[in-house]
Design a protein around this motif. Structure first.
Motif, mmCIF file in Angstrom:
data_model
loop_
_atom_site.group_PDB
_atom_site.id
_atom_site.type_symbol
_atom_site.label_atom_id
_atom_site.label_comp_id
_atom_site.label_asym_id
_atom_site.label_seq_id
_atom_site.Cartn_x
_atom_site.Cartn_y
_atom_site.Cartn_z
ATOM 1 N N ALA A 41 3.208 -7.187 10.576
ATOM 2 C CA ALA A 41 2.609 -5.892 10.238
ATOM 3 C C ALA A 41 3.354 -5.246 9.081
ATOM 4 C CB ALA A 41 2.621 -4.968 11.457
ATOM 5 N N THR A 42 4.669 -5.406 9.063
ATOM 6 C CA THR A 42 5.486 -4.847 7.984
ATOM 7 C C THR A 42 5.219 -5.557 6.663
ATOM 8 O OG1 THR A 42 7.222 -4.180 9.510
ATOM 9 C CG2 THR A 42 7.859 -4.451 7.192
ATOM 10 N N GLY A 45 0.741 -6.363 6.544
ATOM 11 C CA GLY A 45 -0.243 -5.379 6.968
ATOM 12 C C GLY A 45 -0.469 -4.280 5.935
ATOM 13 N N ASP A 47 -1.610 0.022 5.808
ATOM 14 C CA ASP A 47 -1.720 1.210 6.658
ATOM 15 C C ASP A 47 -3.169 1.434 7.089
ATOM 16 O OD1 ASP A 47 0.947 1.664 6.470
ATOM 17 O OD2 ASP A 47 0.802 3.393 5.119
ATOM 18 N N SER A 48 -3.332 1.757 8.356
ATOM 19 C CA SER A 48 -4.653 2.082 8.888
ATOM 20 C C SER A 48 -4.934 3.559 8.653
ATOM 21 C CB SER A 48 -4.684 1.781 10.385
ATOM 22 O OG SER A 48 -5.837 2.344 10.978
ATOM 23 N N ARG A 60 -0.564 -0.265 11.435
ATOM 24 C CA ARG A 60 -0.715 -1.244 10.356
ATOM 25 C C ARG A 60 -1.765 -2.259 10.778
ATOM 26 N NH1 ARG A 60 1.898 -0.731 5.471
ATOM 27 N NH2 ARG A 60 2.755 -2.841 5.439
ATOM 28 N N THR A 62 -3.223 -5.887 10.306
ATOM 29 C CA THR A 62 -2.776 -7.184 9.810
ATOM 30 C C THR A 62 -3.891 -8.206 9.997
ATOM 31 O OG1 THR A 62 -0.578 -6.585 10.585
ATOM 32 C CG2 THR A 62 -0.878 -8.853 9.911
ATOM 33 N N GLU A 99 -4.473 -4.374 14.857
ATOM 34 C CA GLU A 99 -3.690 -3.179 14.546
ATOM 35 C C GLU A 99 -2.407 -3.209 15.372
ATOM 36 O OE1 GLU A 99 -6.025 0.293 15.475
ATOM 37 O OE2 GLU A 99 -5.752 0.058 17.627
#
Ligand SMILES: [Zn+2]
Length: 119
Positions: A41-42, A45, A47-48, A60, A62, A99
């Motif tokens: 995710a980092t 991903g 941002d949502s 996040r 992904t 997410e």
């Protein structure tokens, strides 16, 4: 590149949250993103627009790719650009959008769809 056979998992997500709020699920059951999921995710991903439904932190989204045609790349997190490159090779494969909250470890599958080359 285009996507087809899109399946939304919004209903399951809402049902999970209802079960949690009703006390039929524990937070540990739904906030169980492991190290790999959080690292992906980092690094892969984006941002949502939505906040985490558990703790309000930034989520996040992904993208994970699946399919035998991908060989060793199957089951890995990928950027949209990499997905487009695989499709440009003529490959057709499944993409899951997941997410992840890196604070409380909430995670849920949002959609699954098939990436393909549109002629
Ligand atoms: Zn959270």
């Amino acid at each position: 590149m285009a996507y087809k056979h899109k399946v939304s998992h919004e209903w399951e997500r809402a049902a999970t949250l209802r079960e949690l709020r009703a006390g039929r699920l524990a937070q540990d059951d739904v906030c169980d993103a492991d190290f790999l999921l959080r690292a992906a995710a980092t690094h892969h991903g984006v941002d949502s627009k939505r906040a985490c439904p558990i703790c309000g932190s930034v989520l996040r989204n992904t993208r994970w790719v699946y399919g035998e045609v991908l060989g060793r790349r199957a089951g890995s997190a990928r950027s949209e650009k990499e997905i487009a490159e695989f499709v440009a090779e003529g490959l057709e494969f499944t993409v899951h959008t997941v997410e992840v909250c890196r604070s409380c470890r909430w995670n849920h599958l949002l959609t699954s769809e098939v990436a393909f080359r549109k002629c």
